[in-house]
Write a protein that holds these residues in place. Structure first.
Motif, PDB file in Angstrom:
ATOM      1  N   ILE A 229     102.726 -12.065  24.196  1.00  0.00           N
ATOM      2  CA  ILE A 229     101.682 -12.786  22.717  1.00  0.00           C
ATOM      3  C   ILE A 229     100.911 -12.445  22.144  1.00  0.00           C
ATOM      4  O   ILE A 229     100.337 -11.828  20.921  1.00  0.00           O
ATOM      5  CB  ILE A 229     102.739 -13.646  22.318  1.00  0.00           C
ATOM      6  CG1 ILE A 229     104.159 -13.735  22.175  1.00  0.00           C
ATOM      7  CG2 ILE A 229     102.324 -14.583  21.187  1.00  0.00           C
ATOM      8  CD1 ILE A 229     104.940 -15.668  22.417  1.00  0.00           C
TER       9      ILE A 229
ATOM     10  N   GLU B  11      99.519  -9.834  19.272  1.00  0.00           N
ATOM     11  CA  GLU B  11      98.148 -10.570  18.521  1.00  0.00           C
ATOM     12  C   GLU B  11      96.744  -9.417  18.364  1.00  0.00           C
ATOM     13  O   GLU B  11      96.592  -8.980  17.392  1.00  0.00           O
ATOM     14  CB  GLU B  11      97.515 -11.153  18.784  1.00  0.00           C
ATOM     15  CG  GLU B  11      98.198 -12.214  18.743  1.00  0.00           C
ATOM     16  CD  GLU B  11      99.301 -12.844  18.145  1.00  0.00           C
ATOM     17  OE1 GLU B  11      99.661 -12.532  17.060  1.00  0.00           O
ATOM     18  OE2 GLU B  11     100.308 -14.684  18.376  1.00  0.00           O
TER      19      GLU B  11
ATOM     20  N   GLU C 119     100.706 -20.445  15.082  1.00  0.00           N
ATOM     21  CA  GLU C 119     101.772 -19.332  15.369  1.00  0.00           C
ATOM     22  C   GLU C 119     102.995 -20.267  13.756  1.00  0.00           C
ATOM     23  O   GLU C 119     102.059 -19.743  12.464  1.00  0.00           O
ATOM     24  CB  GLU C 119     102.587 -19.682  15.779  1.00  0.00           C
ATOM     25  CG  GLU C 119     102.027 -18.995  17.392  1.00  0.00           C
ATOM     26  CD  GLU C 119     101.702 -17.314  17.145  1.00  0.00           C
ATOM     27  OE1 GLU C 119     102.117 -16.589  15.719  1.00  0.00           O
ATOM     28  OE2 GLU C 119     101.037 -16.651  17.763  1.00  0.00           O
TER      29      GLU C 119
ATOM     30  N   GLU D 233      99.904 -19.780  10.210  1.00  0.00           N
ATOM     31  CA  GLU D 233     100.121 -18.193  10.371  1.00  0.00           C
ATOM     32  C   GLU D 233     101.571 -18.363   9.486  1.00  0.00           C
ATOM     33  O   GLU D 233     101.563 -17.485   7.925  1.00  0.00           O
ATOM     34  CB  GLU D 233     100.040 -17.778  11.420  1.00  0.00           C
ATOM     35  CG  GLU D 233      98.773 -17.385  11.879  1.00  0.00           C
ATOM     36  CD  GLU D 233      98.435 -16.561  13.216  1.00  0.00           C
ATOM     37  OE1 GLU D 233      97.535 -16.328  12.935  1.00  0.00           O
ATOM     38  OE2 GLU D 233      99.459 -16.197  13.822  1.00  0.00           O
TER      39      GLU D 233
ATOM     40  N   GLU E  39     105.225 -13.490  13.814  1.00  0.00           N
ATOM     41  CA  GLU E  39     104.564 -15.465  13.745  1.00  0.00           C
ATOM     42  C   GLU E  39     105.331 -15.809  14.045  1.00  0.00           C
ATOM     43  O   GLU E  39     105.502 -17.336  14.899  1.00  0.00           O
ATOM     44  CB  GLU E  39     103.970 -15.279  13.159  1.00  0.00           C
ATOM     45  CG  GLU E  39     102.645 -14.181  13.016  1.00  0.00           C
ATOM     46  CD  GLU E  39     101.533 -13.536  14.027  1.00  0.00           C
ATOM     47  OE1 GLU E  39     102.134 -14.090  15.211  1.00  0.00           O
ATOM     48  OE2 GLU E  39     100.435 -13.041  14.114  1.00  0.00           O
TER      49      GLU E  39
ATOM     50  N   HIS F  39     106.673 -15.727  17.824  1.00  0.00           N
ATOM     51  CA  HIS F  39     105.772 -16.743  18.669  1.00  0.00           C
ATOM     52  C   HIS F  39     106.310 -17.686  18.986  1.00  0.00           C
ATOM     53  O   HIS F  39     106.048 -18.994  19.004  1.00  0.00           O
ATOM     54  CB  HIS F  39     105.117 -16.057  18.505  1.00  0.00           C
ATOM     55  CG  HIS F  39     104.719 -14.528  18.435  1.00  0.00           C
ATOM     56  ND1 HIS F  39     103.920 -13.913  17.781  1.00  0.00           N
ATOM     57  CD2 HIS F  39     105.284 -13.595  19.076  1.00  0.00           C
ATOM     58  CE1 HIS F  39     103.193 -12.753  18.206  1.00  0.00           C
ATOM     59  NE2 HIS F  39     104.630 -12.996  18.658  1.00  0.00           N
TER      60      HIS F  39
HETATM   61 FE   LIG Z   1     101.628 -14.782  16.669  1.00  0.00          FE
END
Ligand SMILES: [Fe+2]
Ligand SMILES: [Fe+2]
Ligand SMILES: [Fe+2]
Ligand SMILES: [Fe+2]
Ligand SMILES: [Fe+2]
Ligand SMILES: [Fe+2]
Lengths: 186, 186
Positions: free
Chosen positions: B48, B52, B94, B97, B128, B131
């Motif tokens: 991950i 990013e 996460e 976001e 995201e 994630h």
């Molecule tokens: Fe992420």
């Protein structure tokens, strides 16, 4: 290592943000240099990106007990141009850290008796002096349309000390043994 | 791709700072997970972190013509604790976001007719979501003192799409072909 004072903690967060952004833009500028057939300048960007990772890692770990979400203000350089221009951005960023940012952060850590932050800022300041010089050397070649002529680049994972061609027996900044260095071979 | 409006450009810089900081803390938290003998959770953090990097790279390249030095304000999560706690930090970041940051940035890019930023924000938002879910799965195992049970993790270098075990023929977010994915094998 931990930190007790809010101003030093703020400066550690700001420096963490700045180092993280520098790490990232050097990886992007490495791609550009490689696409321009300057693999050694590309490799210099990758090696110094790794040194900035070491700095970010140090700052983050001093802040280990300051758990939570923060809005962090950091200086960052932007732009994707030709390598000779990207190197000017890199030089500007390193010189700002060497002449302004890290001297003030280091002075604050000493004033507030923050030993962990003092070490982290000292390591970064000393490494950035070398980075500024290496990027200037790279730009001098790029201005002539040439790649750098350098062999293996070595980076100390503890303090970010960066050196080409000849590895010292121990790190001149933090004293780490030579076998700890990460190498970026030609 | 470029950007014409100051608000969208500010949001791209802020998102670049946030993605750079996330990349860096996931690498640090990967070290912690590996030290706790949870290599699969460590590998999830590394995969991950790479996603990013893809997001930061996209934002930075949309800003390619906004050359110069900026002070950038970005959200960032701090703290180094046990893996189960670090995963809570990752989930919080996460979800912020997914629920707040990227929806507003994406809406702004559409409102200002900024096509490059719209694509970069859309890619990040969709990745995201995945994630957040993967970190929640990881934390469910870590709460029982166990590592995750996952095979190879694959990351799309274009949009950051992240998937374990079974690679789709093409990326469900950006349409990239499967052979472009970067793999993080067990
Ligand atoms: Fe992420
Ligand atoms: Fe640095
Ligand atoms: Fe540097
Ligand atoms: Fe060192
Ligand atoms: Fe992201
Ligand atoms: Fe994709």
């Amino acid at each position: 290592m931990t930190v007790n004072n809010a101003m030093t903690a703020d400066f550690l967060r700001s420096a963490y943000g700045g180092e993280s952004a520098a790490h990232m833009r050097y990886l992007i500028w490495a791609d550009v240099a490689e696409a321009e057939k300057m693999p050694n300048i590309g490799r210099l960007f990758r090696a110094i990106a790794y040194a900035e990772y070491a700095h970010a890692d140090n700052h983050f770990r001093v802040l280990k007990d300051q758990v939570g979400d923060y809005t962090v203000a950091s200086g960052a350089v932007f732009g994707v141009g030709k390598t000779v221009d990207n190197l000017q951005g890199a030089i500007n960023g390193e010189l700002h850290e060497v002449e302004q940012m890290y001297p003030v952060y280091l002075e604050t850590a000493r004033y507030q008796n923050e030993k962990g932050a003092e070490k982290a800022f000292h390591y970064a300041l000393e490494a950035e002096k070398i980075h500024a010089k290496m990027f200037q050397d790279a730009q001098n070649m790029a201005k002539q349309g040439k790649d750098m002529d350098i062999g293996t680049i070595y980076v100390c994972p503890i303090c970010g000390h960066t050196v080409a061609d000849h590895l010292p027996d121990q790190c001149p900044i933090c004293g780490a043994k030579k076998d700890l260095y990460k190498d970026f071979p030609a």
